[in-house]
Design a protein around this motif. Structure first.
Motif, PDB file in Angstrom:
ATOM      1  N   PHE A   7     -67.614  32.363  86.262  1.00 33.37           N
ATOM      2  CA  PHE A   7     -67.720  30.914  86.411  1.00 33.37           C
ATOM      3  C   PHE A   7     -66.607  30.178  85.659  1.00 33.37           C
ATOM      4  N   ASP A   8     -66.049  30.810  84.631  1.00 34.25           N
ATOM      5  CA  ASP A   8     -64.875  30.224  83.967  1.00 34.25           C
ATOM      6  C   ASP A   8     -63.709  30.131  84.943  1.00 34.25           C
ATOM      7  N   ARG A  54     -58.295  30.976  94.181  1.00 33.22           N
ATOM      8  CA  ARG A  54     -59.292  30.031  93.678  1.00 33.22           C
ATOM      9  C   ARG A  54     -59.196  28.701  94.415  1.00 33.22           C
ATOM     10  N   ASN A  95     -64.485  27.230  87.405  1.00 30.67           N
ATOM     11  CA  ASN A  95     -64.541  25.887  86.819  1.00 30.67           C
ATOM     12  C   ASN A  95     -63.163  25.226  86.850  1.00 30.67           C
ATOM     13  N   ASP A 143     -55.805  23.734  87.744  1.00 29.72           N
ATOM     14  CA  ASP A 143     -57.075  23.008  87.826  1.00 29.72           C
ATOM     15  C   ASP A 143     -56.922  21.738  88.664  1.00 29.72           C
ATOM     16  N   VAL A 193     -62.844  21.851  85.799  1.00 27.63           N
ATOM     17  CA  VAL A 193     -62.902  20.680  84.921  1.00 27.63           C
ATOM     18  C   VAL A 193     -62.084  20.983  83.675  1.00 27.63           C
ATOM     19  N   ASP A 194     -61.031  20.233  83.471  1.00 29.16           N
ATOM     20  CA  ASP A 194     -60.115  20.471  82.353  1.00 29.16           C
ATOM     21  C   ASP A 194     -59.668  19.135  81.773  1.00 29.16           C
ATOM     22  N   PHE A 224     -69.990  23.800  88.626  1.00 28.96           N
ATOM     23  CA  PHE A 224     -69.191  24.902  88.096  1.00 28.96           C
ATOM     24  C   PHE A 224     -68.886  24.721  86.610  1.00 28.96           C
ATOM     25  N   PHE A 225     -68.800  23.483  86.153  1.00 31.08           N
ATOM     26  CA  PHE A 225     -68.629  23.245  84.721  1.00 31.08           C
ATOM     27  C   PHE A 225     -69.865  23.713  83.957  1.00 31.08           C
ATOM     28  N   SER A 229     -70.103  27.507  83.993  1.00 29.70           N
ATOM     29  CA  SER A 229     -69.116  28.071  83.074  1.00 29.70           C
ATOM     30  C   SER A 229     -69.569  27.914  81.628  1.00 29.70           C
ATOM     31  N   TYR A 230     -70.142  26.753  81.322  1.00 26.23           N
ATOM     32  CA  TYR A 230     -70.584  26.458  79.955  1.00 26.23           C
ATOM     33  C   TYR A 230     -71.713  27.390  79.528  1.00 26.23           C
ATOM     34  N   ALA A 232     -67.689  19.933  90.777  1.00 24.77           N
ATOM     35  CA  ALA A 232     -67.122  19.923  89.423  1.00 24.77           C
ATOM     36  C   ALA A 232     -68.228  20.073  88.381  1.00 24.77           C
TER      37      ALA A 232
END
Length: 348
Positions: free
Chosen positions: A89-90, A8, A93, A222, A95-96, A78-79, A82-83, A75
């Protein structure tokens, strides 16, 4: 698990490179169209610098937009994917809340402030018509660092500093001034290093590679991905910024990179390894400090011109030679810093 995470980091770094490479011609066209050009310091204020760089007058600046726009854009994309869609996509992603909210906020806020300062310089607003003075920039860095230090100490309950070969030391409220020093110093040093074609982009590249490796080793995947994406964007930026540069980074890039380096160093608790991960940044800022003190106290200069990369230029070194040698120093010291980091961890 680690193999997938490594894939990744590497995969998104490559995507970042391709995105930034595609974005750059658009940014260059905009910079040229609106005449966002570099204004060189006058002969009277900096005679040696003027003679060395007068040919660069009117070169587009604010090219650092390519770096932070790519990082923040990826960011966000992909966030969102994923959402709304989840699944693969999770995995993409990065963004954490615990790992990348702070560096994403840091690069965004610092980039915006640097962008505004660049605009002031382009339109000759502010002291001497060149945007903020160094002292004023330091105040901005300190204020941002104070906010960050308070957040780390009170909200995240961080109060330890890693001492190489000794382990974590609880430093209590001293964490706040130390945090302020690290962030301010990294921002100031990055700004001073951004003076030759490809110089800051290259040395920052090695710094972010080292921080990526550290974050990955700590299991903060991440954060490692965020750093890797920054590496990819820096590589694309350098494609156009190496000598002779199509554009300059500007404060929008140097401020964003410097502050983000400091934030990641604090998140990974590797602040004391920064002299190895970012040796040129340390040398550049020290040369400026030494030059100023010598002129104030003794009325004479130590270096022909400061920061130190201009000193070597004044000695007759070609610009590309200074840059490449500083890159080599960065690569060697970053490798040494990583070696010391892993040896330190092994013996604890």
């Amino acid at each position: 698990m680690e193999v997938l995470q490594a894939a990744r980091v590497l995969g998104l770094s490559i995507i970042s490179f391709l995105v930034a490479l595609s974005l750059t011609p658009v940014v260059v066209k905009i910079l040229f169209r609106f005449h966002f050009a570099k204004q060189i310091r006058s002969r009277e204020s900096a005679p040696i610098f003027f003679e060395l760089h007068k040919k660069k007058e009117n070169t587009p600046t604010m090219g650092g937009i390519v770096i932070w726009a790519t990082v923040l854009g990826m960011a966000l994309v992909f966030f969102a994917l994923s959402y709304f869609f989840g699944g693969t996509f999770d995995y993409l992603n990065f963004v954490d809340r615990a790992q990348t909210y702070l560096p994403l906020a840091a690069i965004g806020i610092a980039a915006l402030l640097g962008f505004l300062d660049d605009l002031a310089g382009v339109f000759r607003i502010g002291p001497n018509g060149g945007g903020l003075k160094v002292s004023q920039k330091l105040v901005v860095y300190m204020l941002l660092a104070l906010i960050g230090g308070l957040w780390f100490y009170y909200r995240l309950d961080w109060n330890v500093l890693y001492i190489p070969f000794f382990g974590n030391m609880n430093i209590g409220w001293w964490y706040i001034p130390i945090f302020m020093f690290i962030i301010s110093a990294s921002a100031f040093s990055a700004n001073e290093t951004d003076g030759l074609d490809g110089l800051l982009g290259g040395v920052a590249l090695f710094t972010f590679v080292a921080l990526t490796v550290v974050a990955f080793a700590l299991g903060r995947y991440d954060l490692a991905t965020f750093s890797g994406v920054t590496v990819g964007a820096l590589l694309a930026f350098l494609w156009f910024n190496i000598f002779p540069a199509r554009f300059f980074m500007g404060d929008t890039g140097s401020m964003a990179l410097g502050i983000t380096i400091g934030v990641i160093a604090m998140l990974t608790n590797t602040a004391l390894f920064l002299p190895f991960f970012a040796p040129i940044l340390v040398i550049e800022s020290l040369s400026v400090i030494i030059q100023v003190i010598s002129k104030k106290l003794f009325g004479r200069k130590i270096f022909l011109s400061a920061p130190i990369h201009h000193h070597f230029e004044a000695l007759g070194w070609p610009e590309s030679q200074v840059t490449m040698r500083f890159w080599i120093i960065s690569a060697v010291f970053s490798a040494l810093g990583l070696s010391l980091y892993f040896i330190s961890r092994f013996f604890q």
